[in-house]
Motif scaffolding. Structure first.
Motif, PDB file in Angstrom:
ATOM      1  N   TYR A 200      54.879 -15.372  34.118  1.00 12.72           N
ATOM      2  CA  TYR A 200      55.670 -16.306  34.912  1.00 12.72           C
ATOM      3  C   TYR A 200      55.624 -17.738  34.367  1.00 12.72           C
ATOM      4  N   ARG A 201      55.161 -17.895  33.128  1.00 18.02           N
ATOM      5  CA  ARG A 201      55.265 -19.209  32.500  1.00 18.02           C
ATOM      6  C   ARG A 201      56.734 -19.596  32.388  1.00 18.02           C
ATOM      7  N   GLY A 202      57.031 -20.823  32.760  1.00 17.42           N
ATOM      8  CA  GLY A 202      58.413 -21.291  32.666  1.00 17.42           C
ATOM      9  C   GLY A 202      59.300 -20.833  33.800  1.00 17.42           C
ATOM     10  N   CYS A 203      58.702 -20.192  34.826  1.00 17.96           N
ATOM     11  CA  CYS A 203      59.534 -19.669  35.919  1.00 17.96           C
ATOM     12  C   CYS A 203      60.216 -20.793  36.695  1.00 17.96           C
ATOM     13  N   ALA A 204      59.498 -21.905  36.896  1.00 12.18           N
ATOM     14  CA  ALA A 204      60.076 -23.014  37.666  1.00 12.18           C
ATOM     15  C   ALA A 204      61.304 -23.585  36.970  1.00 12.18           C
ATOM     16  N   ILE A 205      61.186 -23.844  35.667  1.00  5.39           N
ATOM     17  CA  ILE A 205      62.336 -24.390  34.940  1.00  5.39           C
ATOM     18  C   ILE A 205      63.452 -23.363  34.848  1.00  5.39           C
ATOM     19  N   ASN A 206      63.097 -22.074  34.769  1.00 10.62           N
ATOM     20  CA  ASN A 206      64.131 -21.045  34.691  1.00 10.62           C
ATOM     21  C   ASN A 206      64.844 -20.881  36.028  1.00 10.62           C
ATOM     22  N   CYS A 207      64.119 -21.010  37.144  1.00 12.03           N
ATOM     23  CA  CYS A 207      64.771 -20.970  38.463  1.00 12.03           C
ATOM     24  C   CYS A 207      65.749 -22.141  38.599  1.00 12.03           C
ATOM     25  N   SER A 208      65.313 -23.318  38.173  1.00 10.42           N
ATOM     26  CA  SER A 208      66.203 -24.481  38.208  1.00 10.42           C
ATOM     27  C   SER A 208      67.413 -24.243  37.322  1.00 10.42           C
TER      28      SER A 208
ATOM     29  N   THR B 291      53.012 -28.257  30.403  1.00 11.37           N
ATOM     30  CA  THR B 291      53.770 -28.544  31.616  1.00 11.37           C
ATOM     31  C   THR B 291      55.258 -28.719  31.316  1.00 11.37           C
ATOM     32  N   LEU B 292      56.024 -28.607  32.366  1.00 11.01           N
ATOM     33  CA  LEU B 292      57.469 -28.814  32.282  1.00 11.01           C
ATOM     34  C   LEU B 292      57.787 -30.229  31.811  1.00 11.01           C
ATOM     35  N   VAL B 293      57.092 -31.204  32.367  1.00  8.49           N
ATOM     36  CA  VAL B 293      57.338 -32.608  32.025  1.00  8.49           C
ATOM     37  C   VAL B 293      57.008 -32.873  30.564  1.00  8.49           C
ATOM     38  N   HIS B 294      55.885 -32.329  30.098  1.00  3.29           N
ATOM     39  CA  HIS B 294      55.469 -32.557  28.707  1.00  3.29           C
ATOM     40  C   HIS B 294      56.521 -32.061  27.727  1.00  3.29           C
ATOM     41  N   HIS B 295      56.959 -30.822  27.892  1.00  5.16           N
ATOM     42  CA  HIS B 295      57.915 -30.252  26.942  1.00  5.16           C
ATOM     43  C   HIS B 295      59.292 -30.903  27.066  1.00  5.16           C
TER      44      HIS B 295
ATOM     45  N   LEU C 155      60.983 -32.867  23.885  1.00  4.13           N
ATOM     46  CA  LEU C 155      62.264 -32.411  23.333  1.00  4.13           C
ATOM     47  C   LEU C 155      63.317 -33.508  23.385  1.00  4.13           C
ATOM     48  N   LEU C 156      63.320 -34.288  24.450  1.00  6.55           N
ATOM     49  CA  LEU C 156      64.265 -35.402  24.550  1.00  6.55           C
ATOM     50  C   LEU C 156      63.974 -36.452  23.478  1.00  6.55           C
ATOM     51  N   ARG C 157      62.694 -36.759  23.287  1.00 11.37           N
ATOM     52  CA  ARG C 157      62.317 -37.777  22.305  1.00 11.37           C
ATOM     53  C   ARG C 157      62.622 -37.331  20.877  1.00 11.37           C
ATOM     54  N   SER C 158      62.472 -36.033  20.612  1.00 15.01           N
ATOM     55  CA  SER C 158      62.690 -35.528  19.256  1.00 15.01           C
ATOM     56  C   SER C 158      64.164 -35.282  18.944  1.00 15.01           C
ATOM     57  N   GLY C 159      65.005 -35.308  19.973  1.00 17.35           N
ATOM     58  CA  GLY C 159      66.430 -35.045  19.764  1.00 17.35           C
ATOM     59  C   GLY C 159      66.770 -33.577  19.618  1.00 17.35           C
TER      60      GLY C 159
ATOM     61  N   SER D  56      71.436 -24.094  27.985  1.00 19.43           N
ATOM     62  CA  SER D  56      70.697 -24.160  26.729  1.00 19.43           C
ATOM     63  C   SER D  56      69.458 -25.053  26.786  1.00 19.43           C
ATOM     64  N   PRO D  57      69.547 -26.300  27.279  1.00 14.84           N
ATOM     65  CA  PRO D  57      68.334 -27.137  27.335  1.00 14.84           C
ATOM     66  C   PRO D  57      67.249 -26.568  28.239  1.00 14.84           C
ATOM     67  N   PHE D  58      67.649 -25.983  29.369  1.00 17.51           N
ATOM     68  CA  PHE D  58      66.661 -25.427  30.292  1.00 17.51           C
ATOM     69  C   PHE D  58      65.945 -24.235  29.662  1.00 17.51           C
ATOM     70  N   GLU D  59      66.692 -23.356  28.987  1.00 14.11           N
ATOM     71  CA  GLU D  59      66.065 -22.204  28.343  1.00 14.11           C
ATOM     72  C   GLU D  59      65.158 -22.646  27.199  1.00 14.11           C
ATOM     73  N   LEU D  60      65.541 -23.708  26.515  1.00 13.99           N
ATOM     74  CA  LEU D  60      64.708 -24.242  25.439  1.00 13.99           C
ATOM     75  C   LEU D  60      63.343 -24.668  25.978  1.00 13.99           C
ATOM     76  N   VAL D  61      63.336 -25.391  27.089  1.00 14.83           N
ATOM     77  CA  VAL D  61      62.070 -25.826  27.694  1.00 14.83           C
ATOM     78  C   VAL D  61      61.247 -24.620  28.129  1.00 14.83           C
ATOM     79  N   MET D  62      61.904 -23.616  28.750  1.00 15.69           N
ATOM     80  CA  MET D  62      61.194 -22.418  29.198  1.00 15.69           C
ATOM     81  C   MET D  62      60.533 -21.696  28.025  1.00 15.69           C
ATOM     82  N   ILE D  63      61.259 -21.531  26.914  1.00 15.69           N
ATOM     83  CA  ILE D  63      60.720 -20.820  25.755  1.00 15.69           C
ATOM     84  C   ILE D  63      59.548 -21.585  25.147  1.00 15.69           C
TER      85      ILE D  63
END
Length: 273
Positions: free
Chosen positions: A48-56, A120-124, A128-132, A105-112
């Protein structure tokens, strides 16, 4: 659904998206792990890692898909409720899927990234935003979502209606029998057409550092070079189970949720899907 307004379709889509994600998250993890050559696990904390971001993600994506699909169908019918042709159902689903990929696409990227590395969700999200890299894999996601939504909002309902009409004493004897036939048709077609696309997308999004998978074209070459053409279909069995199960659940629950939340929209009329 044609009876509902755009905002009502949005609410139904969001509710359905969250429900199907919570049920399917372990299968999604296993599918992603197989595609990237990672070990499987039965540890629920990992599954269930990434479940919160995937639900969103699925709440936003499916509400946009339902809203766009309903809007396009109304354009086809000029706002007059009627049965759509299979071609109209399929076209509306494909367009709705392609447009939703900007959110998906961005949400699935964070989940993966969470599934691979923990964190954490915030960390990733911040990294990803900072790296472009936040839209890495968007092209593949767009194609996959177009065919996926075409499957569950186009092919599945169209096949179900056909089975009910053409085979009322066998395959279409009951609504659930016809629904299962429709979901198998939509799910198998969707996986057959998009599994290579989804595999490469998953590999690209798992490797944001571009150590192995660089561009989209190079990523296809890398997968084939490392695993052969069959490597493009890694995780296909997990995805077939995910898609057919999700299609059945979505097709059934969207009617239930729609009637439960907005009963006044269905009083005295036959449901037009």
């Amino acid at each position: 659904m044609q009876q509902l307004s755009e905002w009502q379709n949005t609410i139904v889509g969001a509710a359905t998206g969250v429900m199907v994600t919570v049920l399917g998250q372990p299968v999604i993890y296993c599918k992603n792990a197989r595609q990237q050559g990672l070990d499987l696990t039965i540890n629920p904390r990992v599954l269930y890692r990434g479940c919160a971001i995937n639900c969103s993600c699925q709440a936003l994506v499916m509400c946009s898909q339902f809203m766009t699909n309903g809007f396009i169908k109304k354009l086809f019918t000029n706002g007059v409720p009627r049965d759509l042709t299979p071609a109209e159902d399929i076209k509306a689903g494909f367009v709705a899927g392609v447009l939703s990929s900007v959110v998906c696409s961005p949400f699935e990227l964070v989940m993966i990234q969470q599934q691979r590395k923990g964190g954490t969700l915030v960390h990733h999200s911040t990294a990803l935003l900072r790296s472009g890299n936040i839209f890495r894999g968007l092209s593949n996601t767009s194609l996959r979502e177009g065919v996926f939504v075409m499957g569950y909002l186009g092919v599945s309902p169209a096949t179900r209606k056909y089975l009910r009409t053409a085979y009322p004493e066998s395959l279409g004897k009951s609504d659930n029998q016809a629904r299962m036939g429709g979901c198998l048709a939509g799910g198998l077609l969707g996986v057959a057409l998009t599994q290579p696309i989804d595999t490469v997308k998953t590999c690209m999004q798992g490797d944001v550092e571009r150590q192995t998978y660089t561009s989209m074209v190079d990523s296809y070459r890398t997968v084939i070079r490392q695993r052969g053409v069959q490597g493009l279909y890694r995780g296909a069995l997990w995805r077939i189970g995910l898609c057919t199960g999700a299609f059945f659940f979505i097709d059934h629950s969207r009617l239930f949720v729609s009637r439960a939340l907005f009963p006044e929209q269905f009083s005295g009329i036959q449901v037009q899907e």
